[in-house]
Every structure is written in C-alpha cells, then in structure tokens.
Design an enzyme around this catalytic site. Sequence first.
Site, PDB file in Angstrom:
ATOM      1  N   HIS A 154       0.814  -1.391   0.012  1.00 37.88           N
ATOM      2  CA  HIS A 154      -0.015   0.026  -0.074  1.00 37.88           C
ATOM      3  C   HIS A 154       0.809   1.171  -0.084  1.00 37.88           C
ATOM      4  CE1 HIS A 154      -3.567  -2.436   0.988  1.00 37.88           C
ATOM      5  NE2 HIS A 154      -2.729  -3.244   2.064  1.00 37.88           N
ATOM      6  N   SER A 275      15.721  20.345 -17.398  1.00 40.92           N
ATOM      7  CA  SER A 275      14.759  21.446 -17.432  1.00 40.92           C
ATOM      8  C   SER A 275      14.996  22.716 -18.038  1.00 40.92           C
ATOM      9  CB  SER A 275      14.003  21.736 -15.843  1.00 40.92           C
ATOM     10  OG  SER A 275      13.122  22.994 -16.301  1.00 40.92           O
ATOM     11  N   LYS A 281      17.167  20.606 -12.020  1.00 40.31           N
ATOM     12  CA  LYS A 281      16.469  19.491 -12.137  1.00 40.31           C
ATOM     13  C   LYS A 281      17.273  18.230 -12.898  1.00 40.31           C
ATOM     14  CE  LYS A 281      12.412  18.777 -11.759  1.00 40.31           C
ATOM     15  NZ  LYS A 281      11.567  19.288 -12.713  1.00 40.31           N
ATOM     16  N   ASN A 283      15.414  14.809 -14.380  1.00 41.01           N
ATOM     17  CA  ASN A 283      14.242  14.229 -14.515  1.00 41.01           C
ATOM     18  C   ASN A 283      14.419  12.634 -15.401  1.00 41.01           C
ATOM     19  OD1 ASN A 283      12.865  16.569 -14.100  1.00 41.01           O
ATOM     20  ND2 ASN A 283      13.049  17.296 -16.135  1.00 41.01           N
ATOM     21  N   GLU A 288      10.024   7.492 -17.502  1.00 39.03           N
ATOM     22  CA  GLU A 288       8.805   8.157 -17.708  1.00 39.03           C
ATOM     23  C   GLU A 288       8.056   7.736 -18.781  1.00 39.03           C
ATOM     24  OE1 GLU A 288       9.158  12.023 -14.632  1.00 39.03           O
ATOM     25  OE2 GLU A 288       9.035  12.119 -16.863  1.00 39.03           O
TER      26      GLU A 288
END
Length: 437
Positions: A154, A275, A281, A283, A288
């Site tokens: 969970h 970015s 940043k 990423n 993704e």
Amino acid sequence: MKLWGGRFLSKESKLMEDFNSSLSFDKKLYYEDIIGSIAHVKMLAKCNILTNEESKTIVNGLNSIMSDIKEGKLKIEGDYEDIHSFMEINLIKTVGEVGKKLHTARSRNDQVAVDMRLYSKYKALDVIDNLDIILGTIKILGNENAVIMPGYTHMQRAQVVTFKQHIMAYYSMLSRDKKRLTSAIEIMDENPLGCCALAGTTYDTDREFTTKELEFKKPVDNFMDGVSDRDYLLELLSAFSIIMMHFSRLSEELILWSTKEFNFIEISDEFSTGSSIMPQKRNPDAAELIRGKTGRVYGDLMSLLTTMKGIPLAYNKDMQEDKEPFFDAVDTVLKCIKIMNEMLGTLKIKKDNMHNAVKRGFLNATEAADYLVNKGMAFRDAHSVIGNIVITCEKKNKAIEELNLDELKSFSDLFEEDVYEFIDYENTISRGIKKEM
C-alpha cells in the site's frame, strides 16, 4: 499495374488507390515475402508445376531483388498496392514473362499469412533474446546490491527486504514473460502457405516441402483458419502488453526512488534530462517514457482485438489493419527493453540511504509478533500487543528495538533478552532468504 484488374472495366479511383495501399507499412515484410516466394517456387518445381529452369530463373530473380533492396539500389516505394505486388512486378521486370508464373497455386491471402507468421516469429525470438540480456543485467544488479531496504505494501513501509530481493522480483516476472513468448511461438509455428484464398488449390502441391523450407513445425490444419485468423498476433501482443506492464511498474519505482523524498537511487545522466527553466532538475525521462509507452502497446492490442471481433470467415480486407499495430508494438517493446537494460546497467544504488530508511517505520513489527507466538501467545493477541507497542513508540519517537526490556515487559511478560536478536533486521532478512531460496 494491378494484379487483379482483369474483370474490371473502370479504373480504381485515386482516392481508393491511396486508401487501399499498404506498401508504406507492409514493406517491412520484404524479406519474409521473398523467402516465402522462394520456398513456393522450389515446391512448384518439385511438383513439376514449373520446370527446373523456370524455378531457377525466378529464384535467382528474387535473390537479386533481395540484394538490391539491402544495398539500397532498389527502393520500396512507388505506385504499388502492397509489398506483394511490388515484388511480383519487379520480378517480371527482372526476369521477364516467366516471373508471371510466381503466383501459380498461391493467393495473396496465404502469401500475407505466411509473411506475417514468419515476421512475427522472428520478432518474438528477437524480443526473447533481448529479455535474456536484461535478465542477466538484473541478476548482476541484484547480486552487487544485497543491501537491506524497506519493503512496501500500500506504499507504506511494511517489512525489511533487500534490494536484491526486490529487483529479483522483476527477474521472475520477465522470466515468465519469456515463457509466454516461447509458448506463443510454439502455438503459432504452423505454415499457412498452400491454403490459397481459402479453399486450397487444384494443383498437386506439397505443403510439407514448404513447411520444411520455411522451418515451420507443421502445416495449418484448416485452410480457412490459416488465412483468416490472427490470434497468434493477438497472443504476442498480449505477451508484449504484460512485458510493458512489468516495465511500467519497475519504471514507477525507479521514478519514486530517484526523488529526494526517497533518494534510494540515482539514474545516470545518460538516461535523464534537464529542465529548460529549472537548472537543478534531473528528470527520469527514460523511465517516464517507458511508463507512457505502455499505454501505446495496450492500444495496439485493443486495436487488433476490435478489428478481428466481427469478421466472418474467411479473409476480409479489415485484416490489413493487423500490421501497423503489431509493427508498432514490437518496435516499442524492443526499444523499451534496450533502454531499460542500459538504464539498469548504469543505475547507482544509494546503499546507506536504503539501510537508514529501515530504521524508522517499525519494519520488524511482524517479527516481534512472531516472537511472542513462538513463546506461546496466540497470533491475534500478539498482533494486538505489538500494535500497542507501536503506538507507544510513536509517542516516544522510538523504534521497537530501542525500547528497553522493562518497557517491553510492561506489555507482556513473555519478552526476554533474546527478543532483540530475534527482531534484528539482518537476522530477520537471513531467516527470510533461507525460506525464499
């Protein structure tokens, strides 16, 4: 030039020509189309339907076209309906009128069926080879990083595990994916060449010969089924979708673990981006994109399922729509496997952060309950006792193992000094690994 224009009085409209054409995407099948045609022509000579000289001329012409395509001398483009008409028309240009005999005892229906079976089988084997590579990478990554870390249910810290245990769960998943693909290949490994349009041919052909030439396991049992079903593509697309689901889950964890909130891993610069406005940043775009492309492969599966669901026997033009979804899915899966493999191979595991994360979260609560059970207490009572201990620990901002023995005994007289050894994280991991192995 159309291969089917004999019974028509009017020309096909240019709009319909463009709508009907599949050359832009089925040109991927040029290799399979040529080797399928070579096997067919050799069979025609064996059965005395063509002379040996005719067969040799056609085979040499097809091999010449293959070489010209591979060397870039012949581009697969132009005003052709599909890859089959492209091959036949260029064969006639290459060898003359004898090239028109290529299509004897064959239909485009069984021709495209054999092309797709061969192509999908080769591609599925390619996916299996790439899965073998990433399985090896995962095993190395796990063996080199057996550090303890929190395990979650969970998305809440649950019990202590090792990074090796966690990453090897994906090893098990991908191993099953490999088995699914192997099973799908075994089921689909049947030769539809010789089915013709739907009812076979009046020529005395030899389907066993082409089956052996093309390295299929056996000929299809039913001609109508052979030209009109694409369940083997659906099975492969289903297996691809499950692979992508597994990769998407792993991608999600890599994304979470690379955040400052978790800070368990660092994805290398090679598979990160920055970015345009925020210079700090990093990423996790590779992960993704894999996660995002999962939906694309799911869509390819649903597209073909929807196409096939209402088609009566036998072949219908709807089935031309099988190619683009399959081509897209297998290309996407192969790219994702390769990217994931490289990303995992360059992953930095922050062992200290993983180890430190175990110290808070009561990840030995289950073991503490088991300790009481081993001392004779019923599990439901032990569960309640440890629950109350956790409440106290939260108030005191302590871990269970940081309570002294007197504090523990205030909850149950069954606690003794050996409890600390029993609930030690390294010891609980050792006991669990022995059972897992």
